[in-house]
Enzyme design. Structure first.
Site, short mmCIF file in Angstrom:
data_model
loop_
_atom_site.label_atom_id
_atom_site.label_comp_id
_atom_site.label_asym_id
_atom_site.label_seq_id
_atom_site.Cartn_x
_atom_site.Cartn_y
_atom_site.Cartn_z
N GLU A 114 -3.22 7.53 -4.29
CA GLU A 114 -3.11 6.24 -3.60
C GLU A 114 -2.91 5.10 -4.60
O GLU A 114 -3.57 5.06 -5.63
CB GLU A 114 -4.39 5.98 -2.80
N TYR A 156 0.86 -1.19 0.00
CA TYR A 156 0.00 0.00 0.00
C TYR A 156 0.90 1.24 0.00
O TYR A 156 1.87 1.31 0.76
CB TYR A 156 -0.89 0.01 1.26
#
Ligand code: ADP
Ligand code: MG
Length: 385
Positions: A191, A103
């Site tokens: 992101e 992530y």
């Protein structure tokens, strides 16, 4: 403005962030042909293009081994609903062999007053679970705007989370690219989840979320051009037409908060959230709280069927509370308000008269004094106490 995945990927591509190239399908007709002509290696992945995440868990990410299977899935997935968002477009790309899912994001963090880097070697669809059960696997580092992305930032992120140090240079390069993009495009969030690590130890962005500050849109023609493909929220549009600001907050919330002024609105949101309650949406009434405008605002708020409780907080000074009360009564006497609760906190002229109007109406409206007490009242009413 939240971009669709393929739009986010197009921006990332400009910064040479490693992404996968794919094709966008927007119609059942000719889908097989398009997929065939794209020359993709099978298996492929088909992804619903909606402005929210969590598609994998909602059936919005599927895999296919052949052109026929892919075309059939496209037919099934086009128009599908993902938590209130309709997939008018699909992205078809090659399925990647993934060793690990990481992530990586940069968000505008108002607490540290800086872009905040968030990294975890335990990413993918269960990142929320990672945050809950293994917070040590997530590193959050504010990026000093005067220093940019320094080695120590990357070292810390890898060290803290126990990730493999051999990725240091690749990760730093990736963060630098995202960081540049973050500023150039006035983003609130960039992101990548998952940032896939493949068998050869290469990093690739397999999902992309980009949220651009609406105020910067006049400076960003390439982003503004993406707008046509986005579905704007019906309540946001409706509210805008009559000069209200409607702010969707949490799909799973059941409380609608409205107030005259963004500062007080945020205070209300903070206090309600602190009490463990979830807010579905907020609405800024702006100035001039007339009965018609209050009634109109409640009507727009109740356009969200998930909302069971509306909280109106008015600090008016010279605002006439009897007007506000009349507006609240008008709204709550409508068919669409049946079964809903309204908590009303107001300060201003004719407060006693307002209380009388509400009491005599016999409608499910509760008058509360001050914000903390209002929050307790919301809690009590929603608990059914
Ligand atoms: P969302 O975050 O909305 O659930 P993602 O794009 O992250 O959607 O996809 C969900 C999961 O599907 C990923 O975590 C990954 O495991 C898998 N996935 C997505 N894209 C690919 C791809 N190109 N190749 C292989 N697996 C993929
Ligand atoms: Mg994802």
């Amino acid at each position: 403005m939240k971009l669709l995945e393929y739009q986010a990927m197009a921006v990332m591509d400009k910064y040479a962030v490693p992404i996968q190239k794919g094709i966008v399908i927007d119609a059942k007709e000719g889908a097989a042909e398009k997929i065939k002509n794209a020359g993709l290696h099978f298996p492929v992945v088909i992804k619903a293009q909606v402005q929210i995440g969590g598609r994998g868990k909602a059936g919005g990410v599927k895999f296919a081994d052949t052109v026929e299977e892919a075309a059939k899935l496209c037919g099934e997935m086009l128009g599908m609903d993902i938590r209130g968002h309709k997939a008018n477009e699909l992205l078809v790309l090659e399925k990647k062999d993934i060793k690990t899912e990481w992530y990586l994001s940069i968000m505008l963090d108002r607490c540290s007053k800086a872009p905040l880097l968030i990294f975890s070697p335990v990413g993918g669809m269960d990142i929320e679970e990672t945050a809950r059960t293994s917070p040590e696997k997530i590193a959050k580092v504010p990026l000093d705007p005067l220093r940019g992305v320094q080695d120590y930032v990357i070292n810390y992120a890898l060290d803290k989370t126990g990730a493999d140090k051999q990725y240091k240079h690749q990760l730093k390069e990736m963060v630098e690219k995202l960081y540049r993009m973050f500023f150039d495009y006035y983003t609130m969030l960039v992101e990548i989840n998952p940032l896939a690590v493949d068998e050869n130890g290469r990093l690739t962005a397999l999902d992309g979320k980009v949220e651009v500050d609406d105020n910067a849109l006049p400076l960003l023609p390439d982003i503004t051009a993406f707008r046509d493909k986005l579905q704007e929220d019906p309540q946001v549009i409706e509210a805008k037409k009559v000069n209200f600001l409607f702010i969707p907050i949490d799909e799973s919330g059941a409380i609608g908060v409205m107030s005259n002024g963004s500062g007080m609105l945020m205070s209300c949101i903070d206090l309600i959230s602190k009490k463990g309650m979830k807010i579905h949406a907020a609405l800024d009434l702006g100035g001039g709280a007339t009965s018609e405008r209050i009634a109109e605002a409640v009507r727009i708020m109740l356009g969200r069927s998930q909302i069971d409780t509306v909280f109106i907080c008015i600090f008016g000074g010279i605002t006439r509370c009897d007007e506000v009360a009349k507006g609240a009564c008008l709204a709550m006497s409508k068919k669409e308000a049946s079964g809903k609760n309204l908590i009303l906190r107001m300060e201003g002229t004719n407060k006693d008269e307002a209380a009388k109007i509400v009491a005599e109406s016999g409608l499910p409206i509760t008058i509360a004094e001050g914000i903390p007490n209002s929050v307790d009242t919301i809690y009590r009413i929603r608990k059914g106490a």
